[in-house]
Design an enzyme around this catalytic site. Sequence first.
Site, PDB file in Angstrom:
ATOM      1  N   THR A  47      10.445   9.588   1.386  1.00 24.12           N
ATOM      2  CA  THR A  47      10.317  10.933   1.956  1.00 24.12           C
ATOM      3  C   THR A  47      11.489  11.754   1.453  1.00 24.12           C
ATOM      4  O   THR A  47      12.613  11.244   1.386  1.00 24.12           O
ATOM      5  CB  THR A  47      10.320  10.946   3.501  1.00 24.12           C
ATOM      6  OG1 THR A  47      10.673  12.267   3.957  1.00 24.12           O
ATOM      7  CG2 THR A  47      11.301   9.962   4.108  1.00 24.12           C
ATOM      8  N   ARG A  49      12.433  18.886   8.678  1.00 24.20           N
ATOM      9  CA  ARG A  49      11.946  19.222  10.017  1.00 24.20           C
ATOM     10  C   ARG A  49      12.942  18.725  11.075  1.00 24.20           C
ATOM     11  O   ARG A  49      13.261  19.417  12.011  1.00 24.20           O
ATOM     12  CB  ARG A  49      10.593  18.534  10.217  1.00 24.20           C
ATOM     13  CG  ARG A  49       9.575  19.395  10.819  1.00 24.20           C
ATOM     14  CD  ARG A  49       8.238  18.705  10.921  1.00 24.20           C
ATOM     15  NE  ARG A  49       8.117  17.488  10.141  1.00 24.20           N
ATOM     16  CZ  ARG A  49       7.014  17.102   9.529  1.00 24.20           C
ATOM     17  NH1 ARG A  49       5.960  17.881   9.565  1.00 24.20           N
ATOM     18  NH2 ARG A  49       6.943  15.952   8.900  1.00 24.20           N
TER      19      ARG A  49
HETATM   20  O1  F6P Z   1       8.361  14.899   5.661  1.00 26.58           O
HETATM   21  C1  F6P Z   1       8.597  15.590   4.495  1.00 26.58           C
HETATM   22  C2  F6P Z   1       8.295  17.059   4.664  1.00 26.58           C
HETATM   23  O2  F6P Z   1       8.459  17.609   3.397  1.00 26.58           O
HETATM   24  C3  F6P Z   1       9.131  17.808   5.715  1.00 26.58           C
HETATM   25  O3  F6P Z   1      10.403  18.176   5.299  1.00 26.58           O
HETATM   26  C4  F6P Z   1       8.256  18.999   5.980  1.00 26.58           C
HETATM   27  O4  F6P Z   1       8.518  19.550   7.239  1.00 26.58           O
HETATM   28  C5  F6P Z   1       6.891  18.399   5.929  1.00 26.58           C
HETATM   29  O5  F6P Z   1       6.978  17.293   5.055  1.00 26.58           O
HETATM   30  C6  F6P Z   1       5.804  19.344   5.497  1.00 26.58           C
HETATM   31  O6  F6P Z   1       4.650  18.603   5.359  1.00 26.58           O
HETATM   32  P1  F6P Z   1       3.183  19.101   5.055  1.00 26.58           P
HETATM   33  O7  F6P Z   1       3.269  20.471   4.499  1.00 26.58           O
HETATM   34  O8  F6P Z   1       2.644  18.099   4.107  1.00 26.58           O
HETATM   35  O9  F6P Z   1       2.469  19.059   6.353  1.00 26.58           O
END
Ligand code: F6P
Length: 328
Positions: free
Chosen positions: A130, A176
């Site tokens: 991640t 997040r």
């Molecule tokens: O978990 C990785 C991440 O990039 C977070 O930093 C971000 O909040 C989230 O995924 C956004 O995810 P998606 O747009 O795929 O829902």
Amino acid sequence: MANTIKKIGVLTSGGDAPGMNAAIRAVVRACSFYNVDCVGIYRGYQGLMEGDFEELNARSVRNIINKGGTFLKSARSMEFKTIEGRKKAYEQLTKNNIDALVVIGGDGTFTGGVYFSQEFDLPIVGIPATIDNDISGTDFTLGYDTALNTVVDAIDKIRDTASSHNRLFFIEVMGRDAGDIALNSGIGAGAEEILIPEEDEGVERMLESLRKSKMSGKLSSIIVVAEGEKSGKNIFQLAEYVEEHLEGYDIRVSVLGHIQRGGRPSCFDRVLASKLGVGAVEALLDGDSKVMIGLSHQHVVRVPLTVAINGEAKYDKELRRVADITSV
Ligand code: F6P
């Protein structure tokens, strides 16, 4: 190695991260090295429930070490959160004679893996991937280094225009629940202030710091804001707040968004992926289960998945101090 495992399934799940392809490649090639069959499972746990499988061999993963994203695709599955969904997944595994799983992803992926492994006594090993770097028990997650470099590159570019126009830029980066990207890219790109989810230092501190910067002769400034920061204002509201309370600032906002998740993995992420992929297959062949393969002080380690998910957040307070000293 007491090898009772004959076929290993590999999947990527949750938000994609650069280096996932390199990790899949390492898993497939380690399987080939140890004469174990390997099956690629498409679309994470969703594809697992639907039996979306493909047998992979060493040649199936050629020319992917340098590619961003994940060729197995990724998904966040609501159905797999139910016991009915996990039963379906287990039926697919038994039907296809898959004895064990390598799951590549973040905390959601590992949480699903722990439930699944406990309920069906299935060996599962996780590889942390991640861009957020928010998994305990490993110094780095796959994709984090690449994302950091992407962010620093973007901020450097924004700095050029900020400085040409004497502007103040608010730049939102991903994260997040974790401020690792914000803190490290902020220091690396010379930001004046860095707002992170782990610590709400209050908007007043930011105003004070901007006042001081101006008095010390700074003409342009960069403020890096993690998307999950806790001031209670989104980045546009933060910018408005500063506009209302400080005179003489020409302010712009830039949200970097999903550009941070893509791109060719850095060499660091490729090497890390290779080590963790090999480590994952070897852990399964050793009879280990419910562990994450991580990196601690340069060593590949096996950490219980429960620790990876529930461990303490590892936000580095020293970095905050360094940021404060170097941004004056
Ligand atoms: O978990 C990785 C991440 O990039 C977070 O930093 C971000 O909040 C989230 O995924 C956004 O995810 P998606 O747009 O795929 O829902």
